[in-house]
Motif scaffolding. Structure first.
Motif: not given
Length: 361
Positions: A1-16
């Motif tokens: 869960m921790m690894t997935n959410m950190l990758i998800a954070l990178v994906c969302i910040l890439s949209i910015a």
């Protein structure tokens, strides 16, 4: 869960970063879609399936407490929406949503780091099981039989179950079919309600802003005493009522206000849907397929059902208008209740599907 959410954070910040990379429309759309796909692939399964699996694992024999654990969801949702709106106003920039998402994402990761996910031992058991028996369902245990020609010894070894094992029971097939149709209906409401409210009812931005707090506030209300099966039926009935209300709102002078008040039912319906759905999926699964059951539930509800709902709902809305779209959702919701409660369909169609799965899988 921790690894997935950190990758998800990178994906969302890439949209910015998309507006800084290109000023052309199609590259922006493509890059945004890639970021959204990354979040959907890595982050959303954690929220929609893995968290429920962990909760049910920790609760062990006290799964009747599941609804109480989910109280944190509307609290987190309401607070994040409120803080995002407040920070957006202060900064005068929509980039505030990336700041709030980062804070909540990292808070989740830190929390998971310190929380034990081992089953908790309770000193007592509930007198009454609200959702029925918590014992594993009577799934047939496929076996491999080995015969020794010399001493005529028969050794039976249980075959390792797979996700297909879940679909060898007609009741399970019926449940996942219903959850797919429920996901279809809810997806249309979630995808097009804001667009309908703004374009057809001409609601103000401040009224749209009320949708988040109004919808999440009633998620705290979960009618556990109804039982899982009845909760799902009531939740789908709420979708029917909401869609029928939206149909008439367009012809009323106070339609925007009526639609806003109706949003109070969203929290009740959604909390009942996901709480009862997760518990029902947990009950039908053997011990070593609990996670697979939540994954299959998520695939049916948030994957297949939600995807088809957004796609088909958009086509109907564009070609025939909002009222036809809401009427279509109401009809599908009614049919899904019939499918879920029909003993005849379980003994015929769903039994045939389960038998086919058992034959070939």
């Amino acid at each position: 869960m921790m690894t997935n959410m950190l990758i998800a954070l990178v994906c969302i910040l890439s949209i910015a970063l998309v507006p800084l990379i290109s000023d052309k429309e199609w590259p922006r759309i493509l890059l945004t879609c890639i970021g959204c796909f990354g979040y959907a692939f890595f982050g959303y399964p954690v929220i929609a399936a893995l968290v429920d699996t962990v909760i049910l694992r920790v609760l062990a024999e006290r799964k009747d407490l599941y609804g109480r654990q989910k109280i944190g969801v509307p609290i987190g949702f309401a607070s994040s929406v409120f803080l995002t709106g407040l920070l957006t106003e202060k900064l005068d920039s929509l980039y505030a949503l990336f700041i709030i998402f980062t804070i909540y994402n990292l808070s989740f990761v830190v929390t998971v780091w310190f929380v034990s996910v081992e089953p908790y031992h309770f000193d007592y058991k509930p007198v009454e099981q609200i959702y029925g028996s918590m014992s594993p369902p009577p799934f047939p245990s496929p076996a491999v039989v080995i015969e020794d020609e010399n001493d005529d010894i028969r050794v039976t070894t249980a075959a390792k179950p797979s996700m297909w094992t879940l679909l060898k029971d007609p009741g399970a097939v019926q449940l996942f079919t219903f959850m797919t149709l429920m996901g279809f209906c809810i997806a249309i409401v979630q995808a097009f309600l804001y667009l309908y409210f703004e374009n057809d009812l001409h609601g103000t931005p401040s009224m749209v802003g009320l949708f988040g707090p109004l919808g999440s506030s009633t998620e705290l209300v979960i009618f556990n005493r109804l039982g899982g099966r009845n909760m799902l039926i009531v939740a789908q009935s709420i979708i029917m009522y909401r869609c029928l209300t939206y149909m008439i709102c367009i012809d009323l002078s106070f339609g925007a206000w009526l639609a806003t008040v109706t949003q109070l039912l969203h929290g009740v319906g959604f909390s009942m849907t996901w709480s009862a759905g997760a518990l029902q999926a947990d009950q039908i699964a053997p011990e070593d397929l609990k996670s697979s059951a939540q994954g299959l539930l998520n695939m049916a509800f948030n994957g297949l059902g939600s995807g088809l709902g957004a796609l088909i709902g958009g086509v109907i809305y564009e070609r025939f208008g909002a009222q036809v779209m809401w009427a279509s959702v109401s009809v599908i919701a009614f049919l899904s209740i019939f499918i879920y409660t029909s003993t005849f369909l379980r003994k015929t169609g769903f039994t045939f599907i389960a038998a086919t799965v058992q034959k070939y899988k």
